[in-house]
Design a protein around this motif. Structure first.
Motif, PDB file in Angstrom:
ATOM      1  N   ALA A 101       0.814  -1.220   0.000  1.00 29.53           N
ATOM      2  CA  ALA A 101       0.000   0.000   0.000  1.00 29.53           C
ATOM      3  C   ALA A 101       0.846   1.268   0.000  1.00 29.53           C
ATOM      4  CB  ALA A 101      -0.937   0.003   1.200  1.00 29.53           C
ATOM      5  N   ASN A 102       2.090   1.155  -0.443  1.00 29.09           N
ATOM      6  CA  ASN A 102       2.955   2.321  -0.639  1.00 29.09           C
ATOM      7  C   ASN A 102       3.323   3.018   0.668  1.00 29.09           C
ATOM      8  OD1 ASN A 102       4.469   3.931  -2.376  1.00 29.09           O
ATOM      9  ND2 ASN A 102       2.859   5.470  -2.552  1.00 29.09           N
ATOM     10  N   VAL A 103       3.530   2.233   1.741  1.00 31.75           N
ATOM     11  CA  VAL A 103       3.998   2.824   2.993  1.00 31.75           C
ATOM     12  C   VAL A 103       5.505   3.060   2.898  1.00 31.75           C
ATOM     13  CG1 VAL A 103       2.178   1.771   4.368  1.00 31.75           C
ATOM     14  CG2 VAL A 103       4.351   0.560   4.074  1.00 31.75           C
ATOM     15  N   ASP A 104       5.987   3.975   3.716  1.00 30.88           N
ATOM     16  CA  ASP A 104       7.415   4.306   3.697  1.00 30.88           C
ATOM     17  C   ASP A 104       8.216   3.463   4.680  1.00 30.88           C
ATOM     18  OD1 ASP A 104       7.403   6.809   1.885  1.00 30.88           O
ATOM     19  OD2 ASP A 104       5.798   7.192   3.325  1.00 30.88           O
ATOM     20  N   GLY A 105       7.532   2.910   5.677  1.00 28.03           N
ATOM     21  CA  GLY A 105       8.194   2.049   6.638  1.00 28.03           C
ATOM     22  C   GLY A 105       7.184   1.119   7.274  1.00 28.03           C
ATOM     23  N   ALA A 106       7.623  -0.074   7.672  1.00 24.68           N
ATOM     24  CA  ALA A 106       6.731  -1.040   8.315  1.00 24.68           C
ATOM     25  C   ALA A 106       7.510  -1.796   9.376  1.00 24.68           C
ATOM     26  CB  ALA A 106       6.143  -2.011   7.287  1.00 24.68           C
TER      27      ALA A 106
END
Length: 215
Positions: A101-106
């Motif tokens: 989902a195009n997150v920058d960090g997880a």
């Protein structure tokens, strides 16, 4: 160097928000201005609209809105905001969908925060970091939702929460007829023919974890 990065912290547990706040304060090389804290999805989106922060620290399973819904709204209202998600979800396909989902960090909840602290400067400078604990759990198989559009995915998540077509229409500001079209398309693409089949399929794929896991 930027004087201070504006931050919104979103988690429905106060103790988690406190921990994230302490972690940010502990960063010696970076300065942060925590402009707001949220305990549910609606509050989160409201803060994003108001402040358009540099950084959002997001629990993906909060009340009143799913992680996918919040991410869609963040990208709509504040596309420059860096989004870092924290999750205790362990279902491989759910994790893969969140990362996609195009997150920058997880990062995984409950794990040591040193990886987050170490990679936060990279994320703020345009990089991306998916924690090793998340990668290990992810499924490399095909995404069962790959044929659905972003809006259909959004409708699906709300359907799985048990809401009716009029309730979904009100939440998404669309007509009940449009909701019905999305539901028909979802069922056709997934080759399902009833709500009971849909719920059974969602349970098998781990897509009910968002509603079942109290994070």
């Amino acid at each position: 160097m930027k004087q201070a990065y504006s931050v919104v912290i979103a988690d429905d547990h106060e103790i988690v928000r406190d921990g994230l706040r302490v972690t940010l304060v502990r960063q010696s090389a970076l300065k942060f201005d925590i402009v707001g804290e949220a305990s549910n999805g609606i509050e989160t989106v409201s803060l994003i609209k108001r402040y358009k922060p540099d950084l959002l620290l997001l629990d993906v399973t909060m009340p009143l809105a799913s992680g996918e819904e919040i991410l869609l709204d963040v990208r709509r209202w504040s596309p420059e905001t860096k989004v870092v998600i924290f999750t205790a979800v362990t279902t491989p396909r759910v994790l893969a969908a969140l990362v996609a989902a195009n997150v920058d960090g997880a990062f995984a909840k409950g794990s040591a925060m040193d990886e987050f602290e170490r990679t936060l400067p990279i994320i703020l400078n345009g990089g991306r970091h998916i924690a090793h604990a998340i990668i290990e759990r992810m499924d490399t198989g095909p995404d069962p939702l790959h044929e659905l559009t972003p809006r259909e995915r959004q409708v699906l998540v709300i359907v799985l929460s048990g809401k009716t077509n009029p309730e979904i229409a009100e939440q998404l500001s669309i007509s009940p007829k449009t909701v019905d079209k999305h539901r028909t398309s979802i069922m056709a693409k997934l080759d399902l023919h009833s709500v009971s089949e849909l719920m059974g399929w969602a349970a098998r794929e781990g897509l009910l974890a968002r509603q079942e896991t109290d994070l």
